[in-house]
Design an enzyme around this catalytic site. Sequence first.
Site, PDB file in Angstrom:
ATOM      1  N   GLY A   1       8.172 -11.019 -11.095  1.00 15.64           N
ATOM      2  CA  GLY A   1       7.734  -9.701 -11.697  1.00 15.64           C
ATOM      3  C   GLY A   1       9.010  -9.387 -12.709  1.00 15.64           C
ATOM      4  O   GLY A   1       9.129  -8.358 -12.799  1.00 15.64           O
TER       5      GLY A   1
ATOM      6  N   TYR B   1      -1.469   1.116  -1.136  1.00  8.76           N
ATOM      7  CA  TYR B   1      -0.376   0.493  -1.443  1.00  8.76           C
ATOM      8  C   TYR B   1       0.838   0.697  -0.561  1.00  8.76           C
ATOM      9  O   TYR B   1       1.399  -0.229  -0.355  1.00  8.76           O
ATOM     10  CB  TYR B   1      -0.119   1.654  -2.847  1.00  8.76           C
ATOM     11  CG  TYR B   1       1.428   1.001  -3.245  1.00  8.76           C
ATOM     12  CD1 TYR B   1       1.774  -0.352  -4.008  1.00  8.76           C
ATOM     13  CD2 TYR B   1       2.437   1.858  -3.152  1.00  8.76           C
ATOM     14  CE1 TYR B   1       2.906  -0.561  -4.607  1.00  8.76           C
ATOM     15  CE2 TYR B   1       3.803   1.371  -3.832  1.00  8.76           C
ATOM     16  CZ  TYR B   1       3.851   0.158  -4.265  1.00  8.76           C
ATOM     17  OH  TYR B   1       5.059  -0.144  -4.921  1.00  8.76           O
TER      18      TYR B   1
ATOM     19  N   THR C   1      13.437   4.953  -3.796  1.00  6.79           N
ATOM     20  CA  THR C   1      12.952   6.276  -4.368  1.00  6.79           C
ATOM     21  C   THR C   1      11.894   5.956  -5.516  1.00  6.79           C
ATOM     22  O   THR C   1      12.029   4.936  -6.216  1.00  6.79           O
ATOM     23  CB  THR C   1      13.968   7.276  -4.283  1.00  6.79           C
ATOM     24  OG1 THR C   1      13.343   8.502  -4.303  1.00  6.79           O
ATOM     25  CG2 THR C   1      14.712   7.403  -5.670  1.00  6.79           C
TER      26      THR C   1
ATOM     27  N   ARG D   1       3.085  12.896 -23.167  1.00  6.36           N
ATOM     28  CA  ARG D   1       2.316  14.394 -23.463  1.00  6.36           C
ATOM     29  C   ARG D   1       3.137  15.259 -23.983  1.00  6.36           C
ATOM     30  O   ARG D   1       2.790  15.709 -25.234  1.00  6.36           O
ATOM     31  CB  ARG D   1       1.755  14.606 -22.105  1.00  6.36           C
ATOM     32  CG  ARG D   1       0.575  14.037 -21.691  1.00  6.36           C
ATOM     33  CD  ARG D   1      -0.680  14.799 -20.981  1.00  6.36           C
ATOM     34  NE  ARG D   1      -0.326  15.398 -19.778  1.00  6.36           N
ATOM     35  CZ  ARG D   1      -0.014  14.989 -18.846  1.00  6.36           C
ATOM     36  NH1 ARG D   1      -0.125  13.782 -18.375  1.00  6.36           N
ATOM     37  NH2 ARG D   1       0.381  15.714 -17.641  1.00  6.36           N
TER      38      ARG D   1
HETATM   39  O1  GFB Z   1       4.781  10.096 -10.432  1.00  7.59           O
HETATM   40  P1  GFB Z   1       3.492  10.077  -9.472  1.00  7.59           P
HETATM   41  O2  GFB Z   1       2.442   9.613  -9.876  1.00  7.59           O
HETATM   42  O3  GFB Z   1       4.182   9.867  -8.003  1.00  7.59           O
HETATM   43  O4  GFB Z   1       3.366  11.866  -9.152  1.00  7.59           O
HETATM   44  P2  GFB Z   1       4.020  10.047  -6.431  1.00  7.59           P
HETATM   45  C1  GFB Z   1       4.400  12.517  -8.772  1.00  7.59           C
HETATM   46  C2  GFB Z   1       4.096  14.101  -8.949  1.00  7.59           C
HETATM   47  O5  GFB Z   1       3.831  14.468 -10.274  1.00  7.59           O
HETATM   48  C3  GFB Z   1       2.560  14.464  -8.123  1.00  7.59           C
HETATM   49  C4  GFB Z   1       2.654  15.251 -10.433  1.00  7.59           C
HETATM   50  O6  GFB Z   1       2.486  15.533  -7.471  1.00  7.59           O
HETATM   51  C5  GFB Z   1       1.488  14.525  -9.533  1.00  7.59           C
HETATM   52  O7  GFB Z   1       0.729  15.395  -9.101  1.00  7.59           O
HETATM   53  N1  GFB Z   1       2.319  15.020 -11.927  1.00  7.59           N
HETATM   54  C6  GFB Z   1       2.342  16.133 -12.755  1.00  7.59           C
HETATM   55  C7  GFB Z   1       2.006  13.992 -12.299  1.00  7.59           C
HETATM   56  N2  GFB Z   1       1.580  15.517 -14.090  1.00  7.59           N
HETATM   57  C8  GFB Z   1       1.746  14.356 -13.602  1.00  7.59           C
HETATM   58  C9  GFB Z   1       1.337  13.207 -14.844  1.00  7.59           C
HETATM   59  O8  GFB Z   1       0.929  13.833 -15.805  1.00  7.59           O
HETATM   60  N3  GFB Z   1       1.137  12.086 -14.278  1.00  7.59           N
HETATM   61  C10 GFB Z   1       1.557  11.658 -12.952  1.00  7.59           C
HETATM   62  N4  GFB Z   1       1.411  10.426 -12.585  1.00  7.59           N
HETATM   63  N5  GFB Z   1       1.711  12.789 -11.757  1.00  7.59           N
HETATM   64  C11 GFB Z   1       3.559   7.679  -6.266  1.00  7.59           C
HETATM   65  C12 GFB Z   1       2.604   6.844  -5.286  1.00  7.59           C
HETATM   66  O9  GFB Z   1       3.509   8.952  -5.904  1.00  7.59           O
HETATM   67  O10 GFB Z   1       4.724   7.320  -6.084  1.00  7.59           O
HETATM   68  C13 GFB Z   1       2.870   5.358  -5.442  1.00  7.59           C
HETATM   69  O11 GFB Z   1       1.189   6.882  -5.553  1.00  7.59           O
HETATM   70  C14 GFB Z   1       4.359   4.997  -5.602  1.00  7.59           C
HETATM   71  O12 GFB Z   1       2.494   4.822  -4.356  1.00  7.59           O
HETATM   72  C15 GFB Z   1       5.121   5.905  -6.363  1.00  7.59           C
HETATM   73  O13 GFB Z   1       4.957   4.725  -4.462  1.00  7.59           O
HETATM   74  C16 GFB Z   1       6.670   5.722  -6.463  1.00  7.59           C
HETATM   75  O14 GFB Z   1       5.485  10.366  -5.893  1.00  7.59           O
HETATM   76  O15 GFB Z   1       3.216  11.128  -6.002  1.00  7.59           O
END
Ligand code: GFB
Length: 308
Positions: free
Chosen positions: A11, A137, A165, A188
């Site tokens: 990777g 995942y 993290t 954005r």
């Molecule tokens: O970064 P994210 O997708 O990871 O989302 P997770 C973190 C938080 O940000 C969530 C909010 O509460 C989302 O709803 N959020 C707000 C957004 N606006 C946005 C946006 O525009 N894009 C995204 N992506 N989120 C992931 C896991 O969870 O963490 C994976 O799904 C992985 O498995 C990763 O482990 C490290 O912390 O929620």
Amino acid sequence: MDQNKKILVTGHTGMIGSAVVRLLKQRGSIQLLTPSHIELDLCNQAKVMSYFKQHSPDYVFHLAAIVGGIHANNTYPAKFIYDNTQMHCNVIEAARQSHIKKILFPGSACTYPKLASQPIKESEFLNGLIEPTNIAYAAAKINGIVMCQAYARQHQLNAIIAMPTNAYGIGDNFHPEASHVIPGLMKRFHEAKKQGLSEVVLWGTGTPLREFIYVDDLADALIFLMENYNSSEIINIGTMQEISILNLAQELAEIIEFKGKIALDATKPDGAPRKCLESSRLFSLNWKPKISLRMGLKKMYAHYFLKS
Ligand code: GFB
């Protein structure tokens, strides 16, 4: 790690893999193996076995993975579980067969229970139900962790398990739907500023708490563990600094100088309410992160959006 030894980084084009390669190269004349996808398809067991036989790596950072933010995890669960499980099954078994010195397998903070007590200690592993948006995942990662521990116990494979993290930084994915929150929002806000829009919409309620580590700090911690840690007990890698998603968005808006309104789309999922790792085991070994969130966000924004 001895300079004469061969180090395989799977990777190496991904965000974390490329940061590890960058840091290893800065250390001088180590022998790095960074096969392309054409040279080595990690989902193909026979090819992985023969690659290990031919190249005899001493140390392996298994950093190849299909990753994505909350939306991608929720939308493509089959790909996340199938590809990730296949890749690490092949790599761990090949590592055993070719008697490597050590392999590092990264878990993920999302393998801990959704409602784990905070900050999350390593002992919370398998202590409760997983957040449903990333169950596939997380299940793949849990399989990899348990596999490393089983191989350590039965075959004395020196497998170490780092639990990072949420990471961000150079090499991140900016896809509007597949990205994690930092690249997603950074893009954005930048576009909104450029187009003079009056509003940027955040997914979810803005209340979830997250901890973020800059990818260079994470890569440094992974190399540190490869050099200094020899146990199949999970070890967390975090900063122990958490921030709400709304505060993160405000910080980004300030850095990017977006002066409009931040709105919330509560129809989008929040995911885990809080995810902060207890990293004092790592800190007590004498490793600490160096890059604050503000500094990391500024570096990343400058790298991608302020180029002349
Ligand atoms: O970064 P994210 O997708 O990871 O989302 P997770 C973190 C938080 O940000 C969530 C909010 O509460 C989302 O709803 N959020 C707000 C957004 N606006 C946005 C946006 O525009 N894009 C995204 N992506 N989120 C992931 C896991 O969870 O963490 C994976 O799904 C992985 O498995 C990763 O482990 C490290 O912390 O929620």
